[in-house]
Design an enzyme around this catalytic site. Structure first.
Site, PDB file in Angstrom:
ATOM      1  N   GLU A 275       3.557  -0.155  -3.703  1.00 11.93           N
ATOM      2  CA  GLU A 275       3.836   0.426  -2.567  1.00 11.93           C
ATOM      3  C   GLU A 275       5.230   0.671  -2.175  1.00 11.93           C
ATOM      4  OE1 GLU A 275       1.082  -1.547   0.548  1.00 11.93           O
ATOM      5  OE2 GLU A 275       2.831  -1.386   1.809  1.00 11.93           O
ATOM      6  N   ARG A 291      -5.594  -4.277  -6.571  1.00 11.18           N
ATOM      7  CA  ARG A 291      -7.104  -3.925  -6.716  1.00 11.18           C
ATOM      8  C   ARG A 291      -7.172  -2.386  -6.636  1.00 11.18           C
ATOM      9  NH1 ARG A 291      -6.565  -1.915  -1.573  1.00 11.18           N
ATOM     10  NH2 ARG A 291      -5.144  -3.105  -0.386  1.00 11.18           N
TER      11      ARG A 291
HETATM   12  C1  MV4 Z   1       9.560  -2.439   6.114  1.00 10.19           C
HETATM   13  C2  MV4 Z   1       9.734  -1.145   7.234  1.00 10.19           C
HETATM   14  C3  MV4 Z   1      10.998  -1.111   7.302  1.00 10.19           C
HETATM   15  N1  MV4 Z   1      12.123  -1.595   6.601  1.00 10.19           N
HETATM   16  N2  MV4 Z   1      10.658  -3.002   5.594  1.00 10.19           N
HETATM   17  C4  MV4 Z   1       4.794  -2.692   6.730  1.00 10.19           C
HETATM   18  C5  MV4 Z   1       3.695  -3.298   6.016  1.00 10.19           C
HETATM   19  C6  MV4 Z   1       4.240  -3.576   4.620  1.00 10.19           C
HETATM   20  N3  MV4 Z   1       3.690  -2.993   3.664  1.00 10.19           N
HETATM   21  C7  MV4 Z   1       5.600  -3.024   4.775  1.00 10.19           C
HETATM   22  N4  MV4 Z   1       6.040  -2.574   6.088  1.00 10.19           N
HETATM   23  C8  MV4 Z   1       7.168  -2.118   6.669  1.00 10.19           C
HETATM   24  N5  MV4 Z   1       8.186  -2.773   5.730  1.00 10.19           N
HETATM   25  C9  MV4 Z   1      11.738  -2.405   5.792  1.00 10.19           C
HETATM   26  N6  MV4 Z   1      12.868  -3.138   5.132  1.00 10.19           N
HETATM   27  C10 MV4 Z   1       8.454  -0.771   7.594  1.00 10.19           C
HETATM   28  C11 MV4 Z   1       7.118  -0.927   7.461  1.00 10.19           C
HETATM   29  C12 MV4 Z   1       6.430  -0.480   8.184  1.00 10.19           C
HETATM   30  C13 MV4 Z   1       5.543   0.391   7.485  1.00 10.19           C
HETATM   31  C14 MV4 Z   1       5.263   0.447   6.315  1.00 10.19           C
HETATM   32  C15 MV4 Z   1       4.326   1.237   5.545  1.00 10.19           C
HETATM   33  C16 MV4 Z   1       3.438   2.013   6.449  1.00 10.19           C
HETATM   34  C17 MV4 Z   1       3.320   1.748   7.750  1.00 10.19           C
HETATM   35  C18 MV4 Z   1       4.447   0.866   8.225  1.00 10.19           C
HETATM   36  C19 MV4 Z   1       4.575   0.988   9.885  1.00 10.19           C
HETATM   37  C20 MV4 Z   1       5.500   0.184  10.391  1.00 10.19           C
HETATM   38  C21 MV4 Z   1       6.263  -0.559   9.568  1.00 10.19           C
END
Ligand code: MV4
Length: 446
Positions: A275, A291
């Site tokens: 991801e 998975r």
């Molecule tokens: C982040 C980000 C912005 N900057 N990391 C949310 C779940 C996790 N998989 C990672 N996530 C995020 N990490 C940094 N350095 C914003 C998110 C995030 C997000 C990421 C993917 C899909 C939807 C999201 C919704 C809000 C925040």
């Protein structure tokens, strides 16, 4: 090859796995909770075992009940599906200890990816780009402030044992660090029983783009390109597509190549997804899902590869049957998740489906376990169907989706279908002008 597989899951994914088994001539065992007795995969399986009460903790997460069911029925492998025990390394070990095969990666790789700091470190060492962050957990407010002043604001606290967005806190300036640090720690403790948090530079407007890989025991690795999963709300994906409209082909090839090399070096075996956040032409690794994923179907549509069959063959020790050079990305696919939820409030909407008609035709795939008079239980995930549209290009894909949603009838429960009907007519969606925050920012205006 396995003779009998126990499917430790329910819903559409249990049916999906069952179909792959049947096509391969493998016998199937369904397991179910009390309320799930008349579930579609139970009807379709060769055998079924009730593994406990409705609460998932007592049934679909009940390791001893599942192992007993497998031993009782003589299954030689267990497919965990998605969610539930699918990323539980301990479960994978217990399955092996009982002389059966866990259809998934090695427990050691599940463990590495379960810890977000080791996951990030491992991938960085393998040449995958990551976002600037604290190298390890942050132990004090001073340490946090020092990092933030170096990296620049905003910064984001994340739970080391987290994932899926729980326990994340943003600090926009030095005076917000203390509060964000404390809040992130207490949420991490409450959700994961581990208060450790780490820090990253916060990416403000990224897209969520993930890369699907498949690897066998012999060092062969293929990637199936990317999926753009930016259309989400509250970390629940709603619409996923491939290819991403935001990603030039060369950039896709470049990151996917890096991922394949890293996965080979890691010795990872099975299916998996890396991801990334993608912002201003740059990729930043976030997490790896060890998975099968709900949205695997869009990659299947554009490559013609049956990911679940490949996953089963690999677990049985077979070599990957496809080389990267055999894979041709064909057309465009979009998956629409139909959840039994109110389309505006997203409140769960359990109850009886009194009328049901699924769309059909060329390029319209329905992955679902529901039927007319099916009662959507309150206990589990609200996904009742996935509509996957495949067409030569994105424009035709959206046009075909419109036809499909005109045909679709689900009465008796609220569903996200009404939201999809609006989304596919929205100008930002049509032109591909969205990031991970788009849906939350535009819900009121839809
Ligand atoms: C982040 C980000 C912005 N900057 N990391 C949310 C779940 C996790 N998989 C990672 N996530 C995020 N990490 C940094 N350095 C914003 C998110 C995030 C997000 C990421 C993917 C899909 C939807 C999201 C919704 C809000 C925040």
């Amino acid at each position: 090859m396995f003779k009998k597989i126990l499917i430790a899951n329910r819903g559409d994914i249990a049916v999906r796995i069952l179909r792959a088994c049947k096509e391969m001539g493998i016998k199937t065992v369904a397991v179910h909770s009390l309320v799930d007795e008349s579930l579609m995969h139970v009807k379709l399986a060769d055998e079924s075992v009730c593994i406990g009460p409705n609460n998932a903790r007592d049934s679909y997460l009940n390791v001893s009940a599942i192992i007993s069911a497998a031993e009782l029925t003589g299954a030689d492998a267990i497919h965990p599906g998605v969610g539930f025990l699918s990323e539980n390394g301990k479960f994978a070990e217990v399955v092996a200890l009982h002389g059966m095969t866990f259809i998934g990666p090695k427990p050691e790789h599940i463990a590495i990816m379960g810890n977000k700091i080791t996951a990030k470190k491992t991938m960085e060492e393998l040449g995958i780009p990551v976002v600037d962050g604290s190298n390890g957990d942050v132990k004090s407010i001073d340490e946090a402030t020092n990092f933030a002043n170096e990296a620049g604001y905003p910064v984001l606290f994340k739970a080391v044992s987290g994932g899926g967005g729980k326990g994340m806190k943003i600090a926009n300036s030095p005076n917000e660090v203390e509060n964000a640090f404390k809040m992130a720690r207490s949420e991490a403790e409450a959700n994961f029983g581990n208060c450790s948090v780490y820090l990253e530079r916060y990416l403000v407007n990224p897209r969520h783009i993930e890369i699907q890989i498949i690897a066998d025991f012999y060092g062969n690795v293929i990637h199936l390109g990317e999926r753009d999963c930016s259309i989400q709300r509250n970390h629940q994906k709603l619409m996923e597509e491939s290819p991403s409209i935001a990603l030039p082909r060369e950039k896709r090839d470049e990151i996917a190549e890096k991922v394949s090399i890293a996965i080979k070096k890691l010795g990872y075996v099975g299916v998996g997804t890396l991801e990334f956040l993608y912002e201003k032409g740059e990729f930043f690794f976030m997490e790896m899902n060890t998975r099968l994923q709900v949205e695997h179907c869009v990659s299947e549509e554009i490559t013609g590869i049956d990911i679940v069959k490949e996953q089963i063959k690999i677990a049985a020790g077979e070599k990957l049957s496809i080389k990267q050079s055999d894979i041709h990305f064909c057309g465009h696919a979009i998956e629409f998740r139909i959840n039994a939820e109110h389309s505006e409030t997203f409140m769960p909407s359990p109850g009886k489906i009194v009328e049901l008609y699924f769309p059909g035709g060329n390029g319209v795939r329905i992955d679902s376990h529901v039927y007319r008079n099916y009662e959507v239980p309150q206990y589990y995930d609200s996904l009742i169907a996935k509509i996957i549209i495949h067409a030569p290009n994105r424009e035709e894909c959206l046009a075909k989706a419109q036809c499909a949603f005109d045909e679709l009838i689900v009465d008796g429960v609220f569903t996200t279908a009404d939201l999809h009907r609006k989304l596919i007519k929205n100008q930002d969606i049509i032109s591909g002008n969205f990031d991970i925050h788009w849906l939350e920012n535009n819900l009121r205006r839809l």
